[in-house]
Design an enzyme around this catalytic site. Structure first.
Site, PDB file in Angstrom:
ATOM      1  N   CYS A 113       1.730   0.081   0.734  1.00 23.81           N
ATOM      2  CA  CYS A 113       2.750   1.098   0.420  1.00 23.81           C
ATOM      3  C   CYS A 113       2.477   1.795  -0.910  1.00 23.81           C
ATOM      4  CB  CYS A 113       4.138   0.464   0.403  1.00 23.81           C
ATOM      5  SG  CYS A 113       4.515  -0.373   1.946  1.00 23.81           S
ATOM      6  N   HIS A 254       9.564   4.175  -3.568  1.00 29.86           N
ATOM      7  CA  HIS A 254       9.122   3.807  -2.221  1.00 29.86           C
ATOM      8  C   HIS A 254      10.361   3.465  -1.381  1.00 29.86           C
ATOM      9  CE1 HIS A 254       7.165   2.101   1.123  1.00 29.86           C
ATOM     10  NE2 HIS A 254       7.370   0.839   0.798  1.00 29.86           N
ATOM     11  N   ASN A 284      10.681   2.615   6.534  1.00 25.69           N
ATOM     12  CA  ASN A 284       9.560   2.425   5.614  1.00 25.69           C
ATOM     13  C   ASN A 284       8.282   2.927   6.288  1.00 25.69           C
ATOM     14  OD1 ASN A 284       7.473   1.467   4.041  1.00 25.69           O
ATOM     15  ND2 ASN A 284       8.314  -0.601   3.803  1.00 25.69           N
TER      16      ASN A 284
END
Ligand code: COA
Length: 330
Positions: A113, A254, A284
């Site tokens: 990520c 994030h 996500n």
């Protein structure tokens, strides 16, 4: 020479996977998912739509918005943990081909990520050293390709998508990326892992039977470490650069879990107006999460030239990264 964040583009597949859809697949509920994660729905790519397709669409938008041609790009960096092919060729090479660019340096970054912000640090270094002029940094994921839709602890979280930006050389210091910090601690490698295929678990029928090709996560421990690391990371980069959290126009963390974003935002005294949220509609999307969120505020007319962005991310590895930069586009 300085590096400026010149333009942004993104792509979200049209298929929506809602919490109600997941209720039919695993033992979960819309209420549980919403309360624990803030996610209402996520986008899932079609079976014939792959990571490089999404990355190429986002890239074309970013290049156009920078008023450049694909041939002007002299480095392509694609951050992904769901590449088109496991070993080779890299997804960056395939995106280069889909953009019609030949004879260009192109490679992938594997930092989960955190990959997009890792990519920004690479672009900044290449430009400041004078080696490149226009770097395309892409975060693209078909995360659904490594999710086990029988595992309720992971399948509710992730989605597919892509974002891309052009980082360009400038002599004007006022529009330059101020700082990027990227780091890792491999002692937490087992918090988030796709056990196969790899040299540890080459692909065999047994590996497939055991589902080792799907992402595994120690969710609760990851959650706690994420809050701690993200908060410290931002404090450090703000302090290092003599910037206050109130100077930030857009805090773009994030998008992993609303509760993580809320805890970090509160600890850093960020107001609701500063914090950018897309988790509710995309879930996500790993390396694509931050550029998709930047694109969201850009397309909503909320991101103006010169406004200060603070990026903060965290992911498998474990990796983490933050960046402070003004928006250098129109
Ligand atoms: N629906 C219903 N119940 C669920 C569930 C689901 N989808 N997933 C887990 N549960 C259950 C668990 O089995 C557990 O039940 P038990 O108490 O009977 O054992 C209970 O809910 C609590 O589980 P826990 O894992 O402690 O929940 P949590 O509050 O930590 O939330 C996550 C789980 C995954 C949402 C949360 O830990 C998280 O977001 N972690 C970070 C993940 C992340 O950011 N990953 C990517 C990093 S880039």
């Amino acid at each position: 020479m300085f590096a400026k964040f010149h333009s942004i583009g993104a792509y979200a597949p049209s298929n929506v996977l809602s919490n109600a859809d997941l209720e039919k697949m695993v033992d979960t509920s819309d209420e549980w998912i919403l309360k624990r994660t803030g996610i209402r729905e996520r986008r899932i790519a079609n079976s014939d739509e792959v990571t490089s397709d999404m990355g190429a669409i986002a890239s074309k938008i970013a290049i156009k918005r920078a008023k450049l041609e694909p041939q002007d790009i002299d480095l392509i960096v694609c951050a992904t943990v769901t590449p088109d092919y496991f070993n080779m060729p890299s997804t960056a090479c395939i995106i280069a081909d889909k953009l019609g660019v030949r004879d260009v340096q192109a490679f992938d970054i594997s930092a989960a990520c955190s990959g997009f912000v890792y990519g920004l640090s690479v672009a900044k270094a290449f430009i400041e050293s004078g080696m490149k002029k226009h770097v395309l940094v892409i975060g693209a994921e078909k995360f659904s390709s490594i999710v086990d839709y029988r595992d309720r602890t992971t399948c509710i979280l992730f989605g597919d998508g892509a974002g891309a930006c052009v980082i360009s050389a400038t002599e004007d210091r006022s529009e330059a990326i101020i700082d990027v910090n990227a780091s890792a601690d491999g002692s937490y490698a087992d918090f988030l892992v796709t056990p196969a295929p790899g040299s540890v678990n080459p692909l065999t029928q047994k590996v497939l039977d055991e589902g080792l090709n799907f992402v595994k996560m120690r969710g609760n421990e990851t959650f706690k470490l994420a809050v701690k690391t993200l908060t410290k990371d931002v404090r450090d980069i703000l302090k290092k650069n003599g910037i206050n959290s109130s100077d930030i126009d857009h805090f773009i963390p994030h998008q992993a879990n609303y509760r993580i974003i809320k805890a970090v935002g509160d600890a850093l005294k960020m107001t609701e107006r500063q914090v950018v949220l897309t988790i509710q509609k995309y879930g996500n999307t790993s390396a694509a999460s931050i550029p998709m969120a930047i694109n969201d505020i850009y397309e909503a007319g909320r991101l103006k030239r010169g406004e200060l962005m603070l990026l903060d991310t965290f992911g498998g590895g474990l990796t983490w990264a933050s960046a402070i930069l003004p928006f250098g586009g129109d």
